[in-house]
Design a protein around this motif. Structure first.
Motif, PDB file in Angstrom:
ATOM      1  N   GLN A 184       0.845  -1.186   0.000  1.00  0.00           N
ATOM      2  CA  GLN A 184       0.000   0.000   0.000  1.00  0.00           C
ATOM      3  C   GLN A 184       0.884   1.240   0.000  1.00  0.00           C
ATOM      4  O   GLN A 184       1.811   1.340   0.802  1.00  0.00           O
ATOM      5  CB  GLN A 184      -0.913   0.032   1.234  1.00  0.00           C
ATOM      6  CG  GLN A 184      -1.883   1.202   1.275  1.00  0.00           C
ATOM      7  CD  GLN A 184      -2.908   1.147   0.142  1.00  0.00           C
ATOM      8  OE1 GLN A 184      -3.574   0.131  -0.032  1.00  0.00           O
ATOM      9  NE2 GLN A 184      -3.016   2.217  -0.620  1.00  0.00           N
ATOM     10  N   GLY A 185       0.592   2.165  -0.885  1.00  0.00           N
ATOM     11  CA  GLY A 185       1.375   3.394  -0.952  1.00  0.00           C
ATOM     12  C   GLY A 185       2.821   3.116  -1.287  1.00  0.00           C
ATOM     13  O   GLY A 185       3.135   2.477  -2.284  1.00  0.00           O
ATOM     14  N   ALA A 186       3.735   3.571  -0.433  1.00  0.00           N
ATOM     15  CA  ALA A 186       5.164   3.402  -0.668  1.00  0.00           C
ATOM     16  C   ALA A 186       5.778   2.318   0.211  1.00  0.00           C
ATOM     17  O   ALA A 186       7.000   2.253   0.356  1.00  0.00           O
ATOM     18  CB  ALA A 186       5.888   4.725  -0.419  1.00  0.00           C
ATOM     19  N   HIS A 187       4.936   1.444   0.796  1.00  0.00           N
ATOM     20  CA  HIS A 187       5.433   0.374   1.657  1.00  0.00           C
ATOM     21  C   HIS A 187       4.805  -0.955   1.243  1.00  0.00           C
ATOM     22  O   HIS A 187       3.758  -0.995   0.598  1.00  0.00           O
ATOM     23  CB  HIS A 187       5.081   0.651   3.128  1.00  0.00           C
ATOM     24  CG  HIS A 187       5.924   1.704   3.762  1.00  0.00           C
ATOM     25  ND1 HIS A 187       6.691   1.477   4.883  1.00  0.00           N
ATOM     26  CD2 HIS A 187       6.135   3.006   3.431  1.00  0.00           C
ATOM     27  CE1 HIS A 187       7.323   2.594   5.230  1.00  0.00           C
ATOM     28  NE2 HIS A 187       6.993   3.539   4.367  1.00  0.00           N
ATOM     29  N   ASP A 235       9.407   0.803   0.047  1.00  0.00           N
ATOM     30  CA  ASP A 235       9.564   0.327  -1.325  1.00  0.00           C
ATOM     31  C   ASP A 235      10.046   1.468  -2.214  1.00  0.00           C
ATOM     32  O   ASP A 235       9.276   2.353  -2.574  1.00  0.00           O
ATOM     33  CB  ASP A 235       8.236  -0.230  -1.836  1.00  0.00           C
ATOM     34  CG  ASP A 235       8.391  -0.959  -3.163  1.00  0.00           C
ATOM     35  OD1 ASP A 235       9.495  -0.907  -3.737  1.00  0.00           O
ATOM     36  OD2 ASP A 235       7.400  -1.559  -3.622  1.00  0.00           O
ATOM     37  N   LEU A 236      11.326   1.447  -2.557  1.00  0.00           N
ATOM     38  CA  LEU A 236      11.901   2.417  -3.485  1.00  0.00           C
ATOM     39  C   LEU A 236      12.050   1.834  -4.883  1.00  0.00           C
ATOM     40  O   LEU A 236      12.552   2.499  -5.788  1.00  0.00           O
ATOM     41  CB  LEU A 236      13.268   2.900  -2.971  1.00  0.00           C
ATOM     42  CG  LEU A 236      13.228   3.652  -1.639  1.00  0.00           C
ATOM     43  CD1 LEU A 236      14.646   3.954  -1.166  1.00  0.00           C
ATOM     44  CD2 LEU A 236      12.423   4.934  -1.755  1.00  0.00           C
ATOM     45  N   CYS A 237      11.599   0.600  -5.053  1.00  0.00           N
ATOM     46  CA  CYS A 237      11.558  -0.029  -6.380  1.00  0.00           C
ATOM     47  C   CYS A 237      10.246   0.298  -7.078  1.00  0.00           C
ATOM     48  O   CYS A 237      10.222   0.707  -8.234  1.00  0.00           O
ATOM     49  CB  CYS A 237      11.732  -1.532  -6.239  1.00  0.00           C
ATOM     50  SG  CYS A 237      11.471  -2.451  -7.772  1.00  0.00           S
ATOM     51  N   LEU A 238       9.136   0.121  -6.363  1.00  0.00           N
ATOM     52  CA  LEU A 238       7.803   0.442  -6.879  1.00  0.00           C
ATOM     53  C   LEU A 238       7.550  -0.215  -8.232  1.00  0.00           C
ATOM     54  O   LEU A 238       7.138   0.424  -9.198  1.00  0.00           O
ATOM     55  CB  LEU A 238       7.623   1.962  -6.960  1.00  0.00           C
ATOM     56  CG  LEU A 238       7.634   2.685  -5.597  1.00  0.00           C
ATOM     57  CD1 LEU A 238       7.692   4.204  -5.796  1.00  0.00           C
ATOM     58  CD2 LEU A 238       6.421   2.300  -4.759  1.00  0.00           C
ATOM     59  N   GLY A 239       7.789  -1.525  -8.258  1.00  0.00           N
ATOM     60  CA  GLY A 239       7.523  -2.271  -9.483  1.00  0.00           C
ATOM     61  C   GLY A 239       8.342  -1.790 -10.659  1.00  0.00           C
ATOM     62  O   GLY A 239       7.922  -1.924 -11.807  1.00  0.00           O
ATOM     63  N   ASP A 240       9.546  -1.255 -10.401  1.00  0.00           N
ATOM     64  CA  ASP A 240      10.406  -0.718 -11.458  1.00  0.00           C
ATOM     65  C   ASP A 240       9.608   0.199 -12.375  1.00  0.00           C
ATOM     66  O   ASP A 240       9.664   0.094 -13.602  1.00  0.00           O
ATOM     67  CB  ASP A 240      11.088  -1.847 -12.241  1.00  0.00           C
ATOM     68  CG  ASP A 240      12.238  -1.331 -13.099  1.00  0.00           C
ATOM     69  OD1 ASP A 240      12.742  -0.250 -12.812  1.00  0.00           O
ATOM     70  OD2 ASP A 240      12.616  -2.036 -14.060  1.00  0.00           O
ATOM     71  N   THR A 241       8.834   1.085 -11.782  1.00  0.00           N
ATOM     72  CA  THR A 241       8.005   2.128 -12.395  1.00  0.00           C
ATOM     73  C   THR A 241       6.544   1.716 -12.513  1.00  0.00           C
ATOM     74  O   THR A 241       5.664   2.573 -12.562  1.00  0.00           O
ATOM     75  CB  THR A 241       8.532   2.582 -13.782  1.00  0.00           C
ATOM     76  OG1 THR A 241       9.906   2.933 -13.686  1.00  0.00           O
ATOM     77  CG2 THR A 241       7.771   3.796 -14.314  1.00  0.00           C
ATOM     78  N   GLY A 242       6.255   0.417 -12.512  1.00  0.00           N
ATOM     79  CA  GLY A 242       4.859  -0.012 -12.639  1.00  0.00           C
ATOM     80  C   GLY A 242       3.970   0.536 -11.540  1.00  0.00           C
ATOM     81  O   GLY A 242       2.786   0.807 -11.755  1.00  0.00           O
ATOM     82  N   ALA A 243       4.533   0.706 -10.334  1.00  0.00           N
ATOM     83  CA  ALA A 243       3.779   1.265  -9.203  1.00  0.00           C
ATOM     84  C   ALA A 243       4.350   2.615  -8.800  1.00  0.00           C
ATOM     85  O   ALA A 243       4.340   2.982  -7.631  1.00  0.00           O
ATOM     86  CB  ALA A 243       3.792   0.294  -8.023  1.00  0.00           C
ATOM     87  N   MET A 297       3.185   5.457  -8.980  1.00  0.00           N
ATOM     88  CA  MET A 297       2.213   6.308  -8.308  1.00  0.00           C
ATOM     89  C   MET A 297       1.750   5.714  -6.981  1.00  0.00           C
ATOM     90  O   MET A 297       0.751   6.145  -6.410  1.00  0.00           O
ATOM     91  CB  MET A 297       1.019   6.572  -9.219  1.00  0.00           C
ATOM     92  CG  MET A 297       1.390   7.180 -10.563  1.00  0.00           C
ATOM     93  SD  MET A 297       2.678   8.467 -10.493  1.00  0.00           S
ATOM     94  CE  MET A 297       1.841   9.746  -9.568  1.00  0.00           C
ATOM     95  N   GLY A 298       2.514   4.744  -6.476  1.00  0.00           N
ATOM     96  CA  GLY A 298       2.198   4.093  -5.215  1.00  0.00           C
ATOM     97  C   GLY A 298       1.385   2.835  -5.437  1.00  0.00           C
ATOM     98  O   GLY A 298       0.718   2.674  -6.460  1.00  0.00           O
ATOM     99  N   PRO A 345       3.816   9.378  -4.825  1.00  0.00           N
ATOM    100  CA  PRO A 345       3.075  10.377  -4.056  1.00  0.00           C
ATOM    101  C   PRO A 345       2.954  10.024  -2.582  1.00  0.00           C
ATOM    102  O   PRO A 345       2.699  10.905  -1.756  1.00  0.00           O
ATOM    103  CB  PRO A 345       1.700  10.392  -4.746  1.00  0.00           C
ATOM    104  CG  PRO A 345       1.956   9.928  -6.135  1.00  0.00           C
ATOM    105  CD  PRO A 345       3.043   8.899  -5.998  1.00  0.00           C
ATOM    106  N   SER A 346       3.122   8.734  -2.246  1.00  0.00           N
ATOM    107  CA  SER A 346       3.002   8.298  -0.859  1.00  0.00           C
ATOM    108  C   SER A 346       4.330   8.259  -0.120  1.00  0.00           C
ATOM    109  O   SER A 346       4.362   8.071   1.102  1.00  0.00           O
ATOM    110  CB  SER A 346       2.360   6.904  -0.804  1.00  0.00           C
ATOM    111  OG  SER A 346       1.079   6.906  -1.399  1.00  0.00           O
TER     112      SER A 346
END
Length: 459
Positions: free
Chosen positions: A68-71, A82-90, A92-93, A434-435
């Protein structure tokens, strides 16, 4: 400034010992992930649903329970930044509220019908306003969108080859798995799995920022398209030199080649990517991943001239069997996700939050590097930042590749993971959402500084 201006070179035996320690800590903290990984090996090669997932640091992948969000929280109950965030897929969080709401509503109305929904009009209008291209078509991935744009370019020009940059990344497009050998000739990249033909038959490879090399490739007269990322992103961030994109545009026009900008990763530069930020004018633009908020999607836009040429040269009878399309393309669920994400999540306000955090992350990393006088550097592009193992930023993909150190990279990623911070497994990249909070960034700064001080400490 550094307080260790003459540090010793990296001690490989020390690196190995520290890595072994971190592997032990990783195993001890994640018994549930270990058990699931063992169970998964019965029917999943390597215990993962896609082969590249074995590249994560550690003896087995971390299994996710919820994000959820950035975690995200793994099945062992550990919270991770989570600083990977789906390698850009996520980017926006994870599971942004407006996207989830739109997707849930569309699930009840129908997932896929092979017919358009009103959302398609809204999405294409929004993309046109962001990127300046009037016409759009939809796919399920940016890889598919790149393939379609290349096919159209070949069809419209009657030419067979594509120009790509050395160490580029455009998904699993066959033409892009090529590199330059020591003599400057196009050849297959290492471990290119089952190429349909020798890449030299389909591709000219040129170095990023090399205008003369691009001009030589175009002079062959067989180039249908130039496929570029406005900045290299998958080999470390490599930024364009001043005037490079203008030169690429001018050369494409003068040699009759079509220019394709792949903004799938470089959308991190802002709501309209580098194309909008730098006022670029491609013939095609491809993007995927992030604009659906995590729901699979892809799209390619093109100019009115390209649209007219396609309309005049593709017969209606054969429009479904020429290699462009897919029965799930433009499905209602993806369109609803893209509309909500573009209109309510991927906004200028979001980037106004994300970009300063990326700068703070880069500043923190640079401070850690300076504290031990490591010969490394940090590069940022919008909401994305990355460190690389060279003193100066590389000018092209080859320089970035030659500066890489897989053993060191794996250790740094594992050290971060053991302290609840996830980086992208393929390179040292961090992405803000954003999160993401300043606290998340500061946690990485502290962790990175401690890691380097231990790694470079003197006996």
């Amino acid at each position: 400034m550094s307080d260790m201006t003459d540090h010793a070179p990296l001690d490989r035996s020390r690196l190995a010992a520290l890595h072994a320690r971190e592997l032990g800590a990783f195993r001890a903290a994640r018994p549930r992930s270990a058990a699931l990984a063992e169970q998964a090996r019965a029917h999943l090669p390597g215990g993962v649903p896609m082969s590249w997932m074995v590249k994560w640091p550690g003896d087995f992948p971390v299994f996710v329970d919820r994000a959820q969000g950035a975690h995200f929280t793994c099945v062992d109950g550990i919270d991770h930044i989570d600083l990977c965030l789906g390698d850009t897929g996520a980017m926006m969080g994870h599971s942004p509220g407006p996207t989830v709401e739109a997707v849930l509503a569309q699930l009840a109305r129908g997932i896929t019908t092979m017919l358009p929904t009103e959302d398609a009009i809204a999405v294409s209008t929004e993309l046109s306003e962001r990127f300046g291209l009037p016409y759009w078509q939809f796919t399920l991935t940016a890889t598919d969108a790149n393939r379609h744009a290349i096919r159209y370019a070949r069809h419209l020009t009657g030419r067979r080859k594509v120009v790509v940059h050395d160490y580029c990344y455009h998904g699993s497009v066959d033409e892009t798995f090529a590199t330059l050998d020591a003599a400057g000739r196009t050849t297959s990249r290492r471990n290119n799995i089952g190429p349909p033909v020798d890449p030299s038959e389909t591709t000219h490879v040129v170095e990023f920022n090399d205008v003369d090399g691009l001009e030589r490739a175009l002079a062959e007269g067989d180039v249908a398209a130039i496929l570029v990322e406005p900045a290299l992103t998958n080999i470390g961030i490599v930024l364009p030199h001043a005037g490079y994109h203008a030169a690429v545009r001018e050369l494409a026009t003068s040699h009759g080649a079509l220019l394709i900008n792949d903004e799938t990763h470089t959308i991190c530069a802002g709501p309209g990517g580098v194309t909008r930020a730098e006022d670029l004018h491609p013939d095609f633009l491809v993007i995927g991943k992030s604009i659906g908020g995590g729901i699979p999607c892809g799209t390619f836009g093109f100019t009115a001239e390209v649209a007219d040429r396609i309309a005049r040269s593709v017969d209606l009878e054969d429009i479904d069997v020429g290699g462009i399309g897919g029965t799930l393309a433009g499905n209602g669920l993806s369109m609803a996700a893209m509309r909500a994400t573009l209109e309510q999540v991927m906004t200028q306000d979001a980037f106004d939050h994300m970009v300063p955090l990326a700068q703070a992350w880069a500043d923190g990393v640079q401070a850690g590097i300076d504290s031990v006088a490591a010969p490394w550097h940090v590069t940022r592009l919008g909401a994305r930042a990355e460190y690389n193992f060279s003193a100066e930023p590389p000018r092209n993909g080859r320089e970035a590749h030659d500066a890489d150190d897989f053993e060191l990279q794996q250790y740094l990623h594992l050290y971060a993971l053991n302290r609840g911070i996830l980086l992208t497994p393929f390179h040292n990249m961090a992405l803000m959402s954003p999160s993401t909070t300043r606290g998340d960034v500061d946690a990485h700064t502290v962790m990175f500084d401690e890691c380097l001080r231990e790694l470079f400490s003197r006996p």
